[in-house]
Every structure is written in C-alpha cells, then in structure tokens.
Scaffold this active site. Structure first.
Site, PDB file in Angstrom:
ATOM      1  N   LYS A 249       0.838  -1.204   0.000  1.00  0.00           N
ATOM      2  CA  LYS A 249       0.000   0.000   0.000  1.00  0.00           C
ATOM      3  C   LYS A 249       0.873   1.254   0.000  1.00  0.00           C
ATOM      4  O   LYS A 249       2.003   1.207   0.484  1.00  0.00           O
ATOM      5  CB  LYS A 249      -0.853   0.027   1.285  1.00  0.00           C
ATOM      6  CG  LYS A 249      -1.985  -0.968   1.308  1.00  0.00           C
ATOM      7  CD  LYS A 249      -2.806  -0.811   2.586  1.00  0.00           C
ATOM      8  CE  LYS A 249      -3.906  -1.843   2.661  1.00  0.00           C
ATOM      9  NZ  LYS A 249      -4.958  -1.664   1.651  1.00  0.00           N
ATOM     10  N   ARG A 323     -10.180 -11.423   2.008  1.00  0.00           N
ATOM     11  CA  ARG A 323     -11.059 -12.451   1.440  1.00  0.00           C
ATOM     12  C   ARG A 323     -10.403 -13.827   1.474  1.00  0.00           C
ATOM     13  O   ARG A 323     -11.095 -14.843   1.489  1.00  0.00           O
ATOM     14  CB  ARG A 323     -11.533 -12.036   0.040  1.00  0.00           C
ATOM     15  CG  ARG A 323     -10.463 -11.840  -0.980  1.00  0.00           C
ATOM     16  CD  ARG A 323     -10.944 -11.029  -2.179  1.00  0.00           C
ATOM     17  NE  ARG A 323     -10.871  -9.584  -1.955  1.00  0.00           N
ATOM     18  CZ  ARG A 323     -11.163  -8.662  -2.866  1.00  0.00           C
ATOM     19  NH1 ARG A 323     -11.571  -9.007  -4.064  1.00  0.00           N
ATOM     20  NH2 ARG A 323     -11.056  -7.391  -2.580  1.00  0.00           N
TER      21      ARG A 323
HETATM   22  N1  BES Z   1      -8.097  -3.783   4.534  1.00  0.00           N
HETATM   23  C1  BES Z   1      -8.298  -3.376   3.200  1.00  0.00           C
HETATM   24  C2  BES Z   1      -9.619  -2.654   2.994  1.00  0.00           C
HETATM   25  C3  BES Z   1      -9.799  -1.331   3.684  1.00  0.00           C
HETATM   26  C4  BES Z   1      -9.621  -0.149   2.979  1.00  0.00           C
HETATM   27  C5  BES Z   1     -10.185  -1.269   4.998  1.00  0.00           C
HETATM   28  C6  BES Z   1      -9.834   1.063   3.610  1.00  0.00           C
HETATM   29  C7  BES Z   1     -10.380  -0.064   5.639  1.00  0.00           C
HETATM   30  C8  BES Z   1     -10.216   1.108   4.947  1.00  0.00           C
HETATM   31  C9  BES Z   1      -8.267  -4.588   2.277  1.00  0.00           C
HETATM   32  O1  BES Z   1      -7.499  -5.659   2.699  1.00  0.00           O
HETATM   33  C10 BES Z   1      -7.677  -4.126   0.996  1.00  0.00           C
HETATM   34  O2  BES Z   1      -6.529  -3.823   0.967  1.00  0.00           O
HETATM   35  N2  BES Z   1      -8.483  -4.098  -0.059  1.00  0.00           N
HETATM   36  C11 BES Z   1      -8.044  -3.678  -1.343  1.00  0.00           C
HETATM   37  C12 BES Z   1      -8.449  -4.733  -2.336  1.00  0.00           C
HETATM   38  C13 BES Z   1      -7.902  -4.534  -3.707  1.00  0.00           C
HETATM   39  C14 BES Z   1      -6.429  -4.825  -3.721  1.00  0.00           C
HETATM   40  C15 BES Z   1      -8.603  -5.460  -4.668  1.00  0.00           C
HETATM   41  C16 BES Z   1      -8.732  -2.359  -1.648  1.00  0.00           C
HETATM   42  O3  BES Z   1      -9.922  -2.229  -1.330  1.00  0.00           O
HETATM   43  O4  BES Z   1      -8.070  -1.463  -2.159  1.00  0.00           O
HETATM   44 MN    MN Z   2      -5.489  -5.497   2.032  1.00  0.00          MN
END
Ligand code: BES
Ligand code: MN
Ligand code: ZN
Length: 471
Positions: A249, A323
């Site tokens: 990230k 997931r």
């Molecule tokens: N933990 C994150 C989702 C999240 C985003 C929680 C903002 C709280 C606040 C999740 O694991 C994630 O990283 N999701 C990605 C998925 C993508 C790579 C398909 C996302 O939503 O960007």
């Molecule tokens: Mn994630």
C-alpha cells in the site's frame, strides 16, 4: 462498576434530559431557559439549583428522537464532560420511558471511554452510579448488569482496535482472548501455523506466510443455548496490520491499517457481552488472526493456493488478503459446525468506503428473511447497513485461467461486490449467510479522540440481532 438505582440517594448533580418542544408554550417558570437552551439534539446547558449542579441535555424534537438518539446525546455529553461530572450522587430526570432511559444510561457510560482504557478510567475504578425514577428497583438491577456487559464488550472491542500495531501482536491478542474466554466460560481453541497447514487452511496460511508472527486460526465457542438453542456462526476479519503485502500500500495512510481487525473487534465485543449476560444462544466465532506483512517469504502475485474447501485460488493481488482469510474461516465453520445463521463481518474493501463513506456498511446476503432481520437490528442501533446484489453477473470476474478462482477482478469497479461474490464460493451452500463490509465505519472520527479511532460499530447491531432473532 455501574450501578443504576431507584432508591433515593444524596443528590449532588442532576442530568435533565429534555426534548425540544416547538410551538408549545412552556408552563414552567424557567423562561430564561428558552433563551439559552433550546434542547436541540446534543445541546448541553449547565446551571445550578441550590447546591446541585444541573446539566440540561437536549435530544431534539421528540417525534424524531428515536431511542438511539438518547444514547448518542448521552455519549457525547459524558465524553465532553467526563472530567467534570461526579460519578456518584447523580439523578437522571426527564420523562423517559424504559427504553429511552436504558439507552441514555448506556450512552452515559460508553461516553466515558478514553484510550488507553486501563490508564484513564477513573469512573470504572471508583464506580459510577445514577439514580432514576424512570425504572423500578427490580428493573434497575437488570439494566445495570446489561449496561455493564455492553460496556465491557464494546470497550474490549474498541480497545483492541485502537492499539498500535506493536501492541497488537498475534501473541498478545491470543493471550488476552484465552484469559477472557476462561472468565466468561467461552471455549477457546487456536491453530498455529503448523496446525493450520495440517488442517489445510491454505488461503489463511498464504497470508500469514510472509509474517514474522505465528498464525492463530482461532475458534471461540459459547454454548449458552444448549442442544435446543439456536446456533450462530460468526467470522470476523482479524488482520492485525495490513501493509498490503508484496502488492504494498502507499505509505501516506498506512497507519490506519491497524484497524483491519474491525470485524473481529465487533465479534469479540458482541460475544463477550452476550456471554457475560449468559444469553441462551450458541455462538461459534472464527477469527483467523494474522498480519499481512512484506518479506522475502511473503506470498506472491501469481501464486496458486489451495483453500480449506479444496478450491484453488490464483492470487493476483496480495492486498486482497481479507477475502483469503475469510474464505477459510467461512468454509472451516460451515464444514465443522451446524449453524442456523452464518455472518461474516470485515473491513474488507476500499470500494465499500467509496460507496457509502463513513455512514453505512455494505452488506450482502443469500436469504431474504435474514436481510430483513439484519436491517431491523442495524436500524434500531443506528449502525446502518445497505444491501448490495450477489447476482451471477459478477461470477465471471472471479474466474481464473489457472485456478478455480482469482482473488481480484480485472475491472476497476464494484470490488466490494466482487469480494462478496468470492466469499460466497466458500460458504459451502449455507442457506442463511450474510457478509458485512464495514471498511468505512469501524474506524473513523469519534468524539473521544483527535485522530481516527474505533467507533464500536457492529457490536450493538450483532447483539440486537442475537437477542431478537436467535433466542
Ligand atoms: N483492509 C483493506 C480494505 C480497507 C480499505 C479497509 C480502507 C479499511 C479502509 C483490504 O485488505 C484491501 O486492501 N483491499 C483492497 C483490495 C484490492 C487490492 C482489490 C482495496 O480495497 O483497495
Ligand atoms: Mn489489504
Ligand atoms: Zn485488509
């Protein structure tokens, strides 16, 4: 320690809960009050009558003041004034009915929360007691016990969610869960990495693979309902810190990813409150505990992994880790336990945040009755959810050339739906399942902290659901 009493005590402080009356001429002689205090929602006015300090607390227009409004107003009030209010000798006045009073009292105690809880909680050490004529002495005991359990549960969930990443390790959380479960008569079982590999929890293990911390696939069992009682299965996303893994990230807001156990916090909070109140229901709660770390051992985009149910998953983004852990959580629960209702709750996608912002969670379900029930509990507790579809149109998005499924879609939209569709593949045909994506609501702006912090979202909703539909 909380005490609500209807036996008169020496009063040094009054909380006057008032609705806003429009168009009605006040009969009282407090005409000055109109000028300074309009009883708008969350408005507070402080005055004194003889030697008694008197807090006037507004709840807004009576017709619009649903029960949760009393909780909200009280929470904000006691948060703002927690350093001024006196923990004993308080009378609560106002024409409150039982529910309004219970909600008000709950908000009052919840609003005293400070982080870190252990260090900054004078009320809980000294005890906090209030006197009211709104409930009978008999009711007051039950209400006190209920509020104390709700607070203990909600504070536990919030406390863990608020902890910094280095205080939120797998071993510290596991140690805590183990000891609390013992006190609350909840069964505790946990599989470390080697055991998880042996059990075939491949999707969960893949996420843990890059971590320096041990995995802990944890199962908590509360049997308050006996063999005739209903059983609810909960899976809470419990990623203690989500760096994104190799699909890392951006660093700017990465510290917020200590909140990636928001689903687990909701499950822990609700479970502990329910167990403390000895509610007649059975709960199996699965928490696949790990972090999502970057290292030379971490799982890689393109990896093909075999999940617990034997299906293979092509990993195309290691940041879609939630997931993966939930897939194994869901199929482990479905294959090993018979449950009437199966609910997973997770801070799963940024897509849900973009969709609903901070005011509402996204939810998905394959059962119409369950949808109605969840919406009812979400509405009453004001922890709102909005339904999104699970149509087959999205099935295509998770098809892979090399595995049964891929963990992300190739299209840049609707990811919260794609993620839900992915999870649906792991419920093993459960006929009564719901998935709650609470990424936007678990952690956010709160009245007790400057930074974003735990909101307690989901706990009261889950408890309400159990009380109304599982007992
Ligand atoms: N933990 C994150 C989702 C999240 C985003 C929680 C903002 C709280 C606040 C999740 O694991 C994630 O990283 N999701 C990605 C998925 C993508 C790579 C398909 C996302 O939503 O960007
Ligand atoms: Mn994630
Ligand atoms: Zn995550």
């Amino acid at each position: 320690m909380i005490k609500i009493s209807s036996k008169k005590i020496k009063i040094v402080q009054l909380f006057f809960v008032l609705p806003r009356r429009t168009g009605v001429k006040r009969k009282d002689n407090l005409n000055w009050r109109k000028k300074f205090f309009e009883a708008k929602r969350n408005e507070v006015f402080i005055t004194s009558v003889n030697d008694t300090v008197c807090f006037l607390i507004g709840v807004g227009k009576k017709e619009q003041a649903k029960d949760f409004v009393y909780q909200q107003a009280a929470n904000k009030f006691s948060c703002d004034f927690k350093d001024k209010i006196i923990p004993t000798g308080t009378e609560v006045l106002g024409n409150l009915n039982d529910n309004q009073f219970s909600q008000f009292a709950l908000g009052l105690f919840l609003g005293t929360y400070k982080y870190p809880f252990e260090k900054a909680h004078p009320f809980w050490k000294r005890g906090f007691s209030i006197f009211t004529k709104s409930v009978s002495e008999k009711q007051s005991k039950a209400i006190s016990a209920r509020i104390e359990a709700f607070c203990n549960g909600q504070f536990a969930g919030m406390e863990w969610l608020n902890k910094p990443a280095n205080f939120k390790t797998v071993s510290l959380l596991s140690k805590y869960l183990k000891s609390e479960c013992k006190k609350l008569n909840i069964g505790y079982k946990s599989f470390n990495k080697a055991e998880s590999i042996r059990k075939g929890l491949g999707a969960f293990v893949a996420v843990n693979q890059g971590s320096s911390q041990e995995a802990a696939f944890t199962i908590l069992e509360y049997n308050g309902g006996g063999p005739k009682g209903k059983t609810i299965g909960w899976v809470g996303k419990c990623v203690l810190f989500d760096t994104g893994g190799i699909s890392i990230k951006p660093s700017e807001n990465m510290h917020y990813m200590k909140s990636d156990m928001g689903g687990a916090a909701a499950v822990i909070g609700a479970l502990f409150a329910i167990a403390e109140l000895k509610m007649p229901v059975n709960i199996v709660a699965v928490l696949p505990i790990t972090d999502n770390a970057v290292s030379e051992k971490a799982y890689l985009p393109s990896d093909v992994i075999t999940a617990y149910n034997g299906k293979t998953i092509e990993v195309l983004n290691t940041d879609a880790e939630g997931r993966m852990t939930l897939a194994d959580g869901l199929s482990y629960l479905s294959k090993n336990y018979k449950t009437d209702v199966l609910i997973d709750i997770a801070t799963l996608t940024g897509s849900a945040v973009r969709m609903f912002g901070y005011s509402c969670g996204a939810y998905f379900s394959n059962n119409e009755e369950l949808k109605e029930q969840l919406e009812q509990s979400a509405g009453i507790t004001h922890q709102r959810i909005w339904n999104l579809p699970l149509w087959d149109d999205w099935q295509d998005e998770i098809k892979s050339d090399v595995a049964d499924y891929r963990n992300i879609s190739s299209k840049p939209f609707g990811d919260c739906i794609v993620a839900a569709k992915f999870l649906e593949q792991f419920i093993e045909g459960h006929a009564c399942w719901a998935h709650l994506d609470i990424a936007g609501v678990a952690f956010g702006n709160v009245n007790y902290a400057k930074e974003k912090a735990a909101t307690g979202y989901g706990i009261q909703m889950l408890i309400d659901f159990v009380e109304k539909f599982m007992i």
